[in-house]
Enzyme design. Structure first.
Site, mmCIF file in Angstrom:
data_model
loop_
_atom_site.group_PDB
_atom_site.id
_atom_site.type_symbol
_atom_site.label_atom_id
_atom_site.label_comp_id
_atom_site.label_asym_id
_atom_site.label_seq_id
_atom_site.Cartn_x
_atom_site.Cartn_y
_atom_site.Cartn_z
ATOM 1 N N LYS A 228 0.803 -1.232 0.000
ATOM 2 C CA LYS A 228 0.000 0.000 0.000
ATOM 3 C C LYS A 228 0.836 1.283 0.000
ATOM 4 O O LYS A 228 2.028 1.264 0.238
ATOM 5 C CB LYS A 228 -1.025 -0.052 1.130
ATOM 6 C CG LYS A 228 -2.148 -1.027 0.730
ATOM 7 C CD LYS A 228 -3.330 -0.980 1.607
ATOM 8 C CE LYS A 228 -4.394 -1.931 1.008
ATOM 9 N NZ LYS A 228 -5.393 -2.310 1.994
ATOM 10 N N ARG A 263 -3.462 -10.288 4.922
ATOM 11 C CA ARG A 263 -3.913 -10.344 3.524
ATOM 12 C C ARG A 263 -2.786 -9.786 2.662
ATOM 13 O O ARG A 263 -2.480 -8.602 2.718
ATOM 14 C CB ARG A 263 -5.182 -9.500 3.380
ATOM 15 C CG ARG A 263 -5.770 -9.477 1.988
ATOM 16 C CD ARG A 263 -7.002 -8.578 1.924
ATOM 17 N NE ARG A 263 -7.587 -8.585 0.602
ATOM 18 C CZ ARG A 263 -7.152 -7.826 -0.400
ATOM 19 N NH1 ARG A 263 -6.144 -7.006 -0.237
ATOM 20 N NH2 ARG A 263 -7.734 -7.906 -1.581
HETATM 21 N N1 HH2 Z 1 -7.426 -3.978 0.713
HETATM 22 C C1 HH2 Z 1 -7.786 -4.040 -0.585
HETATM 23 C C2 HH2 Z 1 -8.893 -4.820 -0.969
HETATM 24 N N2 HH2 Z 1 -9.564 -5.574 -0.074
HETATM 25 N N3 HH2 Z 1 -9.880 -6.313 2.149
HETATM 26 C C3 HH2 Z 1 -9.527 -6.293 3.441
HETATM 27 N N4 HH2 Z 1 -10.184 -7.044 4.346
HETATM 28 N N5 HH2 Z 1 -8.483 -5.519 3.893
HETATM 29 C C4 HH2 Z 1 -7.758 -4.735 3.037
HETATM 30 O O1 HH2 Z 1 -6.840 -4.015 3.506
HETATM 31 C C5 HH2 Z 1 -8.115 -4.728 1.643
HETATM 32 C C6 HH2 Z 1 -9.200 -5.547 1.227
HETATM 33 C C7 HH2 Z 1 -7.003 -3.283 -1.609
HETATM 34 O O2 HH2 Z 1 -5.978 -4.069 -2.141
HETATM 35 P P1 HH2 Z 1 -6.051 -4.903 -3.522
HETATM 36 O O3 HH2 Z 1 -7.083 -5.973 -3.467
HETATM 37 O O4 HH2 Z 1 -4.712 -5.402 -3.855
HETATM 38 O O5 HH2 Z 1 -6.398 -3.795 -4.590
HETATM 39 P P2 HH2 Z 1 -7.695 -3.374 -5.384
HETATM 40 O O6 HH2 Z 1 -8.740 -2.897 -4.424
HETATM 41 O O7 HH2 Z 1 -7.196 -2.258 -6.295
HETATM 42 O O8 HH2 Z 1 -8.185 -4.581 -6.144
#
Ligand code: HH2
Length: 287
Positions: A228, A263
């Site tokens: 992040k 995660r």
């Molecule tokens: N962060 C993201 C998405 N889902 N869920 C939980 N529980 N906690 C988090 O910190 C979290 C999450 C964002 O990361 P990512 O899935 O890699 O990116 P994107 O939302 O662009 O798909």
């Protein structure tokens, strides 16, 4: 809290657990488009489990900070449902979580075998999701955020007073009460401070540094610090996929402060680091 009740099984939390990220999206912030085809997503999930993931988190809709594009129920289901089904077949022992804010998506993936619904709005955007999870007996991750899917990862709602963690705790506790009122059992709930969601770097650092206050609520704490922005700002690494070392540092600290579920995109490095950190913590008699 030493265990977490999922839809058909219980996950013990007497060791750090890794939730490997499988983004079946064209636009995720660090790996968008890499695993958009179902086959690539399944292959990636299998690889993450081989590297040490305990569970997989599938997402069909991004919340990227540059303004995510909301997708329809049909489109999201078209992305994640075949992957849930294929992973159930290939890895029957690995619990599948689905990252969604839509109750229709939650219902369909639970029916297809998912064990956990990871709702980044904690059922704020679609409260019917809580009833569906209650009926299915699913595990849930309730994450703190503000705003909509399009702006929850921006700074639009990132205004806090002096004690960021108290505000996050109070907003998250309200979501926990709503989930329990809908019939979700206490043992099914895990909570997540929502690193980077409606939070500037100083806010993310503040909640991570005081994560023991979330742990004190008595629910397993999930941390999603992987790749992040605050890590990019602290390390000067602008390419998200290259933030693995900073990600590992954040997760090791979160483990020491009481978080138990991590995660992450970079499973192998995180597995090794958490296993070593955990062995050290245990040898010192801490749990
Ligand atoms: N962060 C993201 C998405 N889902 N869920 C939980 N529980 N906690 C988090 O910190 C979290 C999450 C964002 O990361 P990512 O899935 O890699 O990116 P994107 O939302 O662009 O798909």
């Amino acid at each position: 809290m030493t265990s977490w009740k999922l839809r058909t099984r219980t996950l013990t939390l007497d060791e750090p657990r890794i939730l490997g990220i499988v983004n079946v999206t064209p636009d995720s912030f660090s790996d968008g488009g890499l695993f958009l085809s179902g086959e690539a997503a399944v292959e990636h999930g299998v690889r993450l489990v081989a590297e040490g993931a305990d569970m997989l988190d599938l997402g069909g809709e991004s919340t990227r900070p540059q303004g995510a594009t909301p997708v329809s129920v049909d489109e999201e289901l078209g992305r994640v449902l075949p992957v849930v089904r294929a992973l159930r077949e290939q890895l029957p022992d690995v619990p599948i979580s689905v990252d969604t804010v839509k109750s229709e998506v939650a219902a369909a993936v639970l029916e297809a075998g998912a064990e956990v619904i990871n709702d980044v709005s904690a059922f704020r955007l679609d409260p019917r999701g809580a009833e569906i999870c209650a009926r299915a007996g699913a595990g849930v991750i309730l994450m703190h955020s503000r705003g909509t899917v399009s702006d929850m990862a921006t700074y639009r709602h990132a205004s806090y007073g002096a004690d960021v963690t108290s505000e996050v705790l109070s907003e998250l506790s309200e979501r926990v009460r709503a989930a329990e009122a809908a019939g979700i059992g206490k043992g099914q709930i895990a909570i997540d401070p929502g690193i980077g969601f409606s939070k500037r770097s100083e806010h993310s650092l503040a909640v991570l540094g005081s994560i023991s206050r979330l742990v004190a609520l008595g629910y397993p704490v999930v941390v999603g610090a992987s790749r992040k922005r605050f890590i990019g700002e602290l390390t000067g690494v602008s390419t998200a996929a290259e933030r693995v070392e900073g990600t590992v540092g954040a997760n090791v600290m979160a483990l020491a402060l009481g978080a138990r579920v991590f995660r992450v995109h970079d499973v192998r490095a995180t597995r090794h680091a958490l296993d070593v950190a955990w062995a050290i913590l245990r040898s010192g008699g801490e749990r």
